[in-house]
Design a protein around this motif. Structure first.
Motif, PDB file in Angstrom:
ATOM      1  N   ALA A   1      -1.157 -11.810  -1.517  1.00 38.12           N
ATOM      2  CA  ALA A   1      -0.408 -11.348  -0.185  1.00 38.12           C
ATOM      3  C   ALA A   1      -1.278 -10.752   1.012  1.00 38.12           C
ATOM      4  CB  ALA A   1       0.574 -10.261  -0.665  1.00 38.12           C
ATOM      5  N   LEU A   2      -2.273 -10.111   0.490  1.00 34.75           N
ATOM      6  CA  LEU A   2      -3.133  -9.695   1.728  1.00 34.75           C
ATOM      7  C   LEU A   2      -3.554 -10.641   2.710  1.00 34.75           C
ATOM      8  CD1 LEU A   2      -4.906  -6.646   0.286  1.00 34.75           C
ATOM      9  CD2 LEU A   2      -3.203  -6.454   2.078  1.00 34.75           C
ATOM     10  N   LEU A   3      -4.387 -11.773   1.877  1.00 42.69           N
ATOM     11  CA  LEU A   3      -4.791 -12.871   2.477  1.00 42.69           C
ATOM     12  C   LEU A   3      -3.971 -13.802   3.309  1.00 42.69           C
ATOM     13  CD1 LEU A   3      -7.557 -13.928   2.709  1.00 42.69           C
ATOM     14  CD2 LEU A   3      -7.073 -15.568   0.659  1.00 42.69           C
TER      15      LEU A   3
ATOM     16  N   GLU B   1     -12.461 -18.731   1.786  1.00 42.69           N
ATOM     17  CA  GLU B   1     -13.495 -18.989   0.642  1.00 42.69           C
ATOM     18  C   GLU B   1     -13.894 -17.861  -0.350  1.00 42.69           C
ATOM     19  OE1 GLU B   1     -16.725 -20.783   2.764  1.00 42.69           O
ATOM     20  OE2 GLU B   1     -15.635 -22.614   3.116  1.00 42.69           O
ATOM     21  N   ILE B   2     -14.060 -16.687   0.181  1.00 46.63           N
ATOM     22  CA  ILE B   2     -14.464 -15.793  -0.617  1.00 46.63           C
ATOM     23  C   ILE B   2     -13.544 -15.244  -1.535  1.00 46.63           C
ATOM     24  CG2 ILE B   2     -15.391 -13.384  -0.724  1.00 46.63           C
ATOM     25  CD1 ILE B   2     -17.517 -15.508   0.059  1.00 46.63           C
ATOM     26  N   PHE B   3     -12.322 -14.900  -1.034  1.00 44.58           N
ATOM     27  CA  PHE B   3     -11.117 -14.221  -1.600  1.00 44.58           C
ATOM     28  C   PHE B   3      -9.930 -15.127  -2.126  1.00 44.58           C
ATOM     29  CE2 PHE B   3     -13.191 -10.987   0.775  1.00 44.58           C
ATOM     30  CZ  PHE B   3     -13.284  -9.599   0.160  1.00 44.58           C
ATOM     31  N   GLY B   4      -9.845 -16.442  -1.602  1.00 47.73           N
ATOM     32  CA  GLY B   4      -8.852 -17.067  -1.870  1.00 47.73           C
ATOM     33  C   GLY B   4      -8.562 -17.569  -3.407  1.00 47.73           C
ATOM     34  N   GLY B   5      -9.728 -17.697  -4.053  1.00 46.06           N
ATOM     35  CA  GLY B   5      -9.637 -17.903  -5.474  1.00 46.06           C
ATOM     36  C   GLY B   5      -9.110 -16.820  -6.526  1.00 46.06           C
ATOM     37  N   ASP B   6      -8.981 -15.615  -5.978  1.00 45.40           N
ATOM     38  CA  ASP B   6      -8.780 -14.332  -6.653  1.00 45.40           C
ATOM     39  C   ASP B   6      -7.242 -14.079  -6.603  1.00 45.40           C
ATOM     40  OD1 ASP B   6      -8.814 -12.002  -8.004  1.00 45.40           O
ATOM     41  OD2 ASP B   6     -10.593 -11.315  -6.919  1.00 45.40           O
TER      42      ASP B   6
ATOM     43  N   LYS C   1     -17.512  -7.080  -3.663  1.00 43.18           N
ATOM     44  CA  LYS C   1     -16.528  -7.387  -2.557  1.00 43.18           C
ATOM     45  C   LYS C   1     -15.409  -6.309  -2.865  1.00 43.18           C
ATOM     46  CE  LYS C   1     -14.233 -11.053  -5.163  1.00 43.18           C
ATOM     47  NZ  LYS C   1     -13.717 -12.666  -5.225  1.00 43.18           N
ATOM     48  N   MET C   2     -14.564  -6.153  -1.674  1.00 47.64           N
ATOM     49  CA  MET C   2     -13.500  -5.259  -1.715  1.00 47.64           C
ATOM     50  C   MET C   2     -12.386  -5.657  -0.950  1.00 47.64           C
ATOM     51  SD  MET C   2     -11.946  -2.733   0.334  1.00 47.64           S
ATOM     52  CE  MET C   2     -12.917  -2.044   1.372  1.00 47.64           C
ATOM     53  N   ALA C   3     -11.077  -5.642  -1.215  1.00 48.13           N
ATOM     54  CA  ALA C   3      -9.955  -5.838  -0.677  1.00 48.13           C
ATOM     55  C   ALA C   3      -9.171  -4.312  -0.541  1.00 48.13           C
ATOM     56  CB  ALA C   3      -8.859  -6.919  -1.067  1.00 48.13           C
ATOM     57  N   GLY C   4      -8.637  -4.285   0.861  1.00 47.00           N
ATOM     58  CA  GLY C   4      -8.078  -3.007   0.773  1.00 47.00           C
ATOM     59  C   GLY C   4      -6.512  -3.124   1.876  1.00 47.00           C
ATOM     60  N   ILE C   5      -5.936  -1.941   1.732  1.00 50.07           N
ATOM     61  CA  ILE C   5      -4.608  -1.677   2.587  1.00 50.07           C
ATOM     62  C   ILE C   5      -4.866  -0.464   3.441  1.00 50.07           C
ATOM     63  CG2 ILE C   5      -2.297  -1.641   2.606  1.00 50.07           C
ATOM     64  CD1 ILE C   5      -2.199  -2.912  -0.232  1.00 50.07           C
TER      65      ILE C   5
ATOM     66  N   GLY D   1       0.709  -1.081   0.068  1.00 46.49           N
ATOM     67  CA  GLY D   1       0.187  -0.056   0.016  1.00 46.49           C
ATOM     68  C   GLY D   1       0.834   1.221   0.188  1.00 46.49           C
ATOM     69  N   GLU D   2       0.207   2.339  -0.286  1.00 43.85           N
ATOM     70  CA  GLU D   2       0.771   3.637  -0.442  1.00 43.85           C
ATOM     71  C   GLU D   2       0.593   4.263   1.099  1.00 43.85           C
ATOM     72  OE1 GLU D   2       0.462   8.166  -2.603  1.00 43.85           O
ATOM     73  OE2 GLU D   2      -0.684   6.341  -3.109  1.00 43.85           O
ATOM     74  N   ASN D   3       1.797   4.710   1.548  1.00 41.18           N
ATOM     75  CA  ASN D   3       1.881   5.381   2.743  1.00 41.18           C
ATOM     76  C   ASN D   3       0.991   6.325   3.019  1.00 41.18           C
ATOM     77  OD1 ASN D   3       2.792   5.550   5.489  1.00 41.18           O
ATOM     78  ND2 ASN D   3       4.343   7.353   5.027  1.00 41.18           N
ATOM     79  N   ARG D   4       0.129   6.809   4.016  1.00 40.85           N
ATOM     80  CA  ARG D   4      -0.804   7.422   4.278  1.00 40.85           C
ATOM     81  C   ARG D   4      -2.181   7.526   3.741  1.00 40.85           C
ATOM     82  NH1 ARG D   4       1.564  13.556   5.011  1.00 40.85           N
ATOM     83  NH2 ARG D   4      -0.301  13.632   6.199  1.00 40.85           N
ATOM     84  N   TRP D   5      -2.379   6.467   2.851  1.00 39.67           N
ATOM     85  CA  TRP D   5      -3.518   6.369   2.245  1.00 39.67           C
ATOM     86  C   TRP D   5      -4.412   4.985   2.496  1.00 39.67           C
ATOM     87  CZ3 TRP D   5      -5.911   9.720  -0.894  1.00 39.67           C
ATOM     88  CH2 TRP D   5      -5.035  10.937  -1.474  1.00 39.67           C
ATOM     89  N   VAL D   6      -5.640   4.892   2.384  1.00 41.08           N
ATOM     90  CA  VAL D   6      -6.382   3.768   2.279  1.00 41.08           C
ATOM     91  C   VAL D   6      -6.564   3.338   0.744  1.00 41.08           C
ATOM     92  CG1 VAL D   6      -8.530   2.534   3.055  1.00 41.08           C
ATOM     93  CG2 VAL D   6      -7.411   4.566   4.313  1.00 41.08           C
ATOM     94  N   THR D   7      -6.028   2.263   0.514  1.00 45.59           N
ATOM     95  CA  THR D   7      -6.053   1.793  -0.962  1.00 45.59           C
ATOM     96  C   THR D   7      -7.111   0.709  -1.059  1.00 45.59           C
ATOM     97  OG1 THR D   7      -3.754   2.295  -1.237  1.00 45.59           O
ATOM     98  CG2 THR D   7      -4.753   0.955  -3.051  1.00 45.59           C
ATOM     99  N   MET D   8      -8.037   0.752  -2.060  1.00 47.94           N
ATOM    100  CA  MET D   8      -9.269   0.022  -2.388  1.00 47.94           C
ATOM    101  C   MET D   8      -9.256  -0.666  -3.484  1.00 47.94           C
ATOM    102  SD  MET D   8     -12.241   1.773  -0.006  1.00 47.94           S
ATOM    103  CE  MET D   8     -12.150   2.208   1.372  1.00 47.94           C
ATOM    104  N   TYR D   9      -9.435  -1.880  -3.763  1.00 53.25           N
ATOM    105  CA  TYR D   9      -9.448  -2.564  -4.921  1.00 53.25           C
ATOM    106  C   TYR D   9     -10.962  -3.212  -4.811  1.00 53.25           C
ATOM    107  CZ  TYR D   9      -8.838  -6.210  -8.585  1.00 53.25           C
ATOM    108  OH  TYR D   9      -9.104  -7.067  -9.683  1.00 53.25           O
ATOM    109  N   ASN D  10     -11.755  -3.209  -5.977  1.00 52.64           N
ATOM    110  CA  ASN D  10     -13.087  -3.921  -6.081  1.00 52.64           C
ATOM    111  C   ASN D  10     -13.093  -4.964  -7.035  1.00 52.64           C
ATOM    112  OD1 ASN D  10     -13.677  -0.953  -4.906  1.00 52.64           O
ATOM    113  ND2 ASN D  10     -14.976  -2.261  -3.936  1.00 52.64           N
ATOM    114  N   GLN D  11     -13.892  -5.888  -6.780  1.00 55.80           N
ATOM    115  CA  GLN D  11     -14.633  -6.755  -7.644  1.00 55.80           C
ATOM    116  C   GLN D  11     -16.075  -6.592  -7.342  1.00 55.80           C
ATOM    117  OE1 GLN D  11     -13.266  -8.032 -10.162  1.00 55.80           O
ATOM    118  NE2 GLN D  11     -11.495  -9.409  -9.793  1.00 55.80           N
ATOM    119  N   PRO D  12     -16.896  -6.737  -8.472  1.00 58.84           N
ATOM    120  CA  PRO D  12     -18.355  -6.659  -8.033  1.00 58.84           C
ATOM    121  C   PRO D  12     -18.697  -7.599  -6.576  1.00 58.84           C
ATOM    122  CG  PRO D  12     -18.089  -7.233 -10.123  1.00 58.84           C
ATOM    123  CD  PRO D  12     -16.795  -7.446  -9.660  1.00 58.84           C
TER     124      PRO D  12
END
Length: 362
Positions: free
Chosen positions: A248-250, A236-241, A196-200, A183-194
């Motif tokens: 790395a997040l998971l 189960e939700i994110f492991g196949g992506d 669901k969201m993973a973020g840092i 992730g980028e320092n001092r930011w909340v980074t969000m990545y979306n699939q329909p």
């Protein structure tokens, strides 16, 4: 005057109430089922009236010194390229990690603590409440305040099963440690699939990054205290992506012993008191993490309850009624979270595109 007060829960609401009740001359005991203060958690916001309460407690300089210093949110594509950013422009508010705030509140609340004690029984009569704990300890108090979160044991014992009060918001979320280089320092980074969201989450003043996961779902059957089951559900939700930074997040999150998982839910109650028992914080009115108002409501609500008890000279019936009447409108307003969920977790690809366009305009 009802002087002996038990507070169940040593988090933001419970510790704030403990400080003020002790300051007003009440004899306070705080019981917490965990063996020690819980140090984990996400960033929480001290804003609006909560700033004044924390300043009056004398800990605002420490809160500002430990601020997370996050600049805003950014949305990225699978190549980690930012497609939109939303900056934070609240000069009067402060974001601080939950664990840091709890530690400061604990230092400010010079009261009796019973760590490793989970409430198991509440027996009321005309003069007080007998509280029984899983340790075998039994103590009598004049009043009991439940500040023990979304799955409150005090609420269940004094008001009924949680199914009567919890409204599922069709999403689940997880929060845990992530690799410090993500992730980028001092930011909340969000990545979306329909859906669901993973973020840092990267605080400017903390080396440790945090991982976020949110996904859309109807009610799931699981034990809300079984961390192994929680990790399995998220995997189960994110492991196949394999896209973006999800693997790395998971991996980092599922190796964190303080992995936190729960539903995005709200608590709606007609009354926050039953006899000599009252609720505060998420136990009474959880607005859900996406409201951004959990800490604010916890701090201000706890202060108002303590103030009403002091003003009423311990008359709990009068104090509890004033507490609800004076704070209900604020809670109702903060529970309006539909826009927040759509912003963070668009349901469809088209919705994600619309969100990104609106974020660019913002």
């Amino acid at each position: 005057m009802n002087t002996r007060i038990l507070i169940v829960g040593a988090s933001i609401a419970g510790l704030t109430a403990a400080h003020w009740l002790n300051r007003y001359g009440f004899e306070v005991t705080v019981a917490e089922r965990a063996p020690q203060l819980r140090a984990g958690g996400n960033g929480v916001d001290i804003r609006h009236d909560a700033v004044q309460v924390v300043e009056r407690m004398g800990i605002m300089p420490q809160v500002r010194a430990m601020a997370a210093d996050v600049l805003g949110m950014k949305f990225v594509n699978a190549d980690d390229r930012a497609v939109a950013r939303i900056g934070i422009d609240e000069p009067e508010s402060v974001e601080i990690m939950r664990g840091d705030l709890v530690a400061l509140l604990h230092e400010a609340a010079d009261v009796e603590y019973l760590f490793g004690h989970s409430i198991r029984e509440l027996m009321q009569d005309g003069d007080g409440v007998v509280a029984g704990f899983d340790t075998g300890l039994s103590r009598r108090f004049d009043l009991v305040l439940g500040a023990d979160g979304l799955h409150s044991s005090v609420r269940r014992l004094a008001f009924g099963p949680e199914e009567r009060f919890i409204r599922h918001q069709d999403h689940y979320f997880a929060f845990a440690d992530a690799g410090a280089d993500l992730g980028e320092n001092r930011w909340v980074t969000m990545y979306n699939q329909p859906g669901k969201m993973a973020g840092i989450y990267r605080s400017g003043n903390h080396a440790q990054a945090k991982a976020y996961f949110i996904f859309r779902s109807g009610r799931l059957a699981y034990d809300h205290r079984d961390i192994t089951e929680h990790k399995r559900l998220v995997t189960e939700i994110f492991g196949g992506d394999p896209s973006w930074q999800i693997p790395a997040l998971l991996d980092a999150a599922t190796n964190d012993p303080e992995f936190y998982f729960d539903s995005l839910s709200q608590v709606h109650m007609d009354s926050w008191s039953s006899g000599r028992v009252a609720l505060l914080g998420d136990a009474a009115w959880c607005a859900s993490p996406v409201s951004g108002a959990g800490a604010e409501l916890a701090v201000v609500g706890a202060y108002r309850l303590a103030h009403e008890l002091a003003s009423a000279a311990g008359d709990h019936e009068l104090a509890f009624a004033r507490y609800r009447a004076g704070f209900r409108a604020t809670v109702d307003k903060k529970q309006q979270i539909c826009v927040n969920i759509r912003l963070m977790v668009p349901k469809t690809t088209v919705g994600r595109q619309v969100r990104n366009t609106l974020a660019q305009l913002m």
